[in-house]
Every structure is written in structure tokens, then in C-alpha cells.
Design a protein around this motif. Sequence first.
Motif, mmCIF file in Angstrom:
data_model
loop_
_atom_site.group_PDB
_atom_site.id
_atom_site.type_symbol
_atom_site.label_atom_id
_atom_site.label_comp_id
_atom_site.label_asym_id
_atom_site.label_seq_id
_atom_site.Cartn_x
_atom_site.Cartn_y
_atom_site.Cartn_z
ATOM 1 N N TYR A 1 0.846 -1.185 0.000
ATOM 2 C CA TYR A 1 0.000 0.000 0.000
ATOM 3 C C TYR A 1 0.886 1.240 0.000
ATOM 4 O O TYR A 1 2.120 1.154 0.175
ATOM 5 N N ILE A 2 0.262 2.399 -0.208
ATOM 6 C CA ILE A 2 0.960 3.673 -0.271
ATOM 7 C C ILE A 2 0.725 4.416 1.032
ATOM 8 O O ILE A 2 -0.427 4.641 1.428
ATOM 9 N N ASP A 3 1.795 4.779 1.700
ATOM 10 C CA ASP A 3 1.694 5.491 2.966
ATOM 11 C C ASP A 3 1.103 6.881 2.733
ATOM 12 O O ASP A 3 1.495 7.600 1.818
ATOM 13 N N GLY A 4 0.158 7.243 3.581
ATOM 14 C CA GLY A 4 -0.537 8.518 3.444
ATOM 15 C C GLY A 4 -1.838 8.424 2.686
ATOM 16 O O GLY A 4 -2.660 9.342 2.763
ATOM 17 N N MET A 5 -2.041 7.338 1.936
ATOM 18 C CA MET A 5 -3.274 7.137 1.179
ATOM 19 C C MET A 5 -4.245 6.194 1.873
ATOM 20 O O MET A 5 -5.399 6.092 1.470
ATOM 21 N N VAL A 6 -3.791 5.478 2.907
ATOM 22 C CA VAL A 6 -4.610 4.462 3.559
ATOM 23 C C VAL A 6 -4.822 4.833 5.021
ATOM 24 O O VAL A 6 -4.111 5.670 5.586
ATOM 25 N N ASP A 7 -5.801 4.167 5.625
ATOM 26 C CA ASP A 7 -6.064 4.287 7.048
ATOM 27 C C ASP A 7 -5.390 3.103 7.740
ATOM 28 O O ASP A 7 -5.819 1.953 7.590
ATOM 29 N N THR A 8 -4.343 3.364 8.490
ATOM 30 C CA THR A 8 -3.578 2.282 9.113
ATOM 31 C C THR A 8 -4.402 1.540 10.162
ATOM 32 O O THR A 8 -4.167 0.351 10.415
ATOM 33 N N THR A 9 -5.374 2.207 10.778
ATOM 34 C CA THR A 9 -6.232 1.527 11.756
ATOM 35 C C THR A 9 -7.063 0.436 11.093
ATOM 36 O O THR A 9 -7.246 -0.658 11.654
ATOM 37 N N ILE B 1 4.613 16.264 5.671
ATOM 38 C CA ILE B 1 5.116 15.923 4.342
ATOM 39 C C ILE B 1 4.363 14.740 3.743
ATOM 40 O O ILE B 1 4.139 14.681 2.532
ATOM 41 N N ARG B 2 3.925 13.785 4.582
ATOM 42 C CA ARG B 2 3.222 12.636 4.042
ATOM 43 C C ARG B 2 1.839 13.020 3.530
ATOM 44 O O ARG B 2 1.345 12.452 2.553
ATOM 45 N N THR B 3 1.205 14.008 4.161
ATOM 46 C CA THR B 3 -0.065 14.518 3.636
ATOM 47 C C THR B 3 0.146 15.196 2.298
ATOM 48 O O THR B 3 -0.669 15.059 1.376
ATOM 49 N N ASN B 4 1.255 15.914 2.146
ATOM 50 C CA ASN B 4 1.546 16.585 0.879
ATOM 51 C C ASN B 4 1.806 15.577 -0.241
ATOM 52 O O ASN B 4 1.339 15.755 -1.374
#
Length: 300
Positions: free
Chosen positions: A102-110, A230-233
Motif C-alpha cells: 500500500y501507499i503510505d498517506g493514502m490508507v487508514d492504518t487503523t 510531508i506525508r499529507t503533501n
Amino acid sequence: MDNTKKKNFFQFFNTIFEYKEPINYNFSVPENVDEEKDKHISYEHEIKDQELPNEPKNIFTSLNDNLEYLKVRYNALINSDILIRNFTLTARNKQYNAFLLYIDGMVDTTLINDYVLNPLMLKNRANSFDSDEEKVVSEAINNKISIKKVKKFNLLDYIMGNLMPQNNVKQVQEFDKLIDGINSGNCALFIDTLDSAFDIDVKGFKQRSVDKPANEIVVRGSQEAFTENIRTNTSLIRRLINNENLIIENIEVGTLSKTKCAVCYMKDIANNELVSETRFRLNNVNIDYLISSRSIRTIN
């Protein structure tokens, strides 16, 4: 004029005007030149098609082959937001190797932890219970002899029906469809010995909340802006460019702050020399604390 000059002059004259036999090149000009050009072009395309390796369309049964292919497809060695989670899956007291991508920042880790990894990894009644064994024991106690037809165990159906509590899960057999889901914010589940993968909806990227417009002059566009995270960006960029060739490299700047900077570019489109120059300059910034991008502009 002396004899040597005369001799040299006659030799030069003979080399120019001396008779030479015509050379037969053994070629002929075709009557229809356009047809010959078309044949030549089609032949060149056939050679190129034979030289270029064919991209695999369907998912492999081998887990290692799928992992290596996706690492190359997503440039996982240099892409900072491409995450791969290897684990062991438990199904009916048997263990299978698997991994998530998966792509970090695009998914809900919970959602991934509670509704994907937890039911697949932890041993519980859902993945260790075997209904066929219980029926055999009950029939032996009652001293009844019966012949029954036991349904063959299907790992794909068992995981889909018992171990995947997500509301939106799809079985995919083609890489392109699965990659489209990953680029949009889903995670992909690969299991060894299966020629299919699971496209799981776990989207969790940041979105602008619904609010009244601040002005009525600018009406086009989403009016989204970068934040301090930065991950949100990078997730905002990923949402605009749904392509696996987008590479995001993280580089730490600042000896004390170690601020993470992201170098974003498109593979096979951006100039590699300019990307290398950008990477070189960021790695050689001599600064203690990086506050904003203005500091980088003034230094470089």
C-alpha cells in the motif's frame, strides 16, 4: 620542369582519368517503393517486439515472483511511501506466506491493523475452526456409520468468506486492475500459491471538509494546499497523479533538525541528470536547522 615533378604530375593525372571497370552491386529498384517501405517498417516493429520483454498481465502463483515484479513496478527501493508488509497467514490451522502492499498517506492504518492483519495473523475461532472434523467426531459418538461427501477446501473462498471483514473486497487476477486500486488508496493482499489477489478498500487520505466558500471569485479547482506534514503533501500529489511511475524520494536536510524533504518526479519523463543534480545539492546542504523552503532557495 624537372623529371620528378613531371613524373608526379603524370601519376596524379593517371589516377584521376584512368579507366576503371564498373562495379556490379547486384541490387534492383522495386517497382512499388511504398510497399517495400511498409514491409521494412513492419519488419523493424517485429524485431522490436521480439527484443522487448512482454509485461505480465496476470498474477503469478509464486509469492516471490509477485513481490519482485511489484518492487520493480513501483521502484520500491527508492520510493519512500511504498510500504510492503510481509507476514504469515493462518487458515484452518495451516500457515501461508503473504504480504500487503500500500501507499503510505493514502490508507487508514487503523483499518489495516484491525480488519486485515488482525483476523489474518492471529489465531482465533474463525481461522482455526474446522467444521468437517467436528462432524466426524459427532458421528463416531452416536455410533452411526455414514458416507458423506466432503467439500474440497478452497483457500481463496475461505479467506473471502471468513477472514476478511472489510465491506469492500475484490478478487483481482490482473496486475493493471490491482495497481489502479493501489494508486487510488487501496491495499493489495497477495498469498502464496494463489493466482489471485485481494483489492481491499482502506482509503484514509486527508480531504478538505465541506464548508461555505470564502469568496466567489475563484470557482475552479479543488482549492487544496500543502500542509506542514510531508506525508499529507505527498498523498495530495498521489491523488492527482494516479501512476506507479511517480517516484517520491525522501532526503534529510539539516544536521540537527534532520528535516525530511521529498523529491518528486516521473520516471522515464524527468531528466535524470537534473534529478541527480537536485539530489546532490540537497545532500550537500550545510545547515543546522531547516525552517522552510526559502532556506534551500537562498543556499542553492
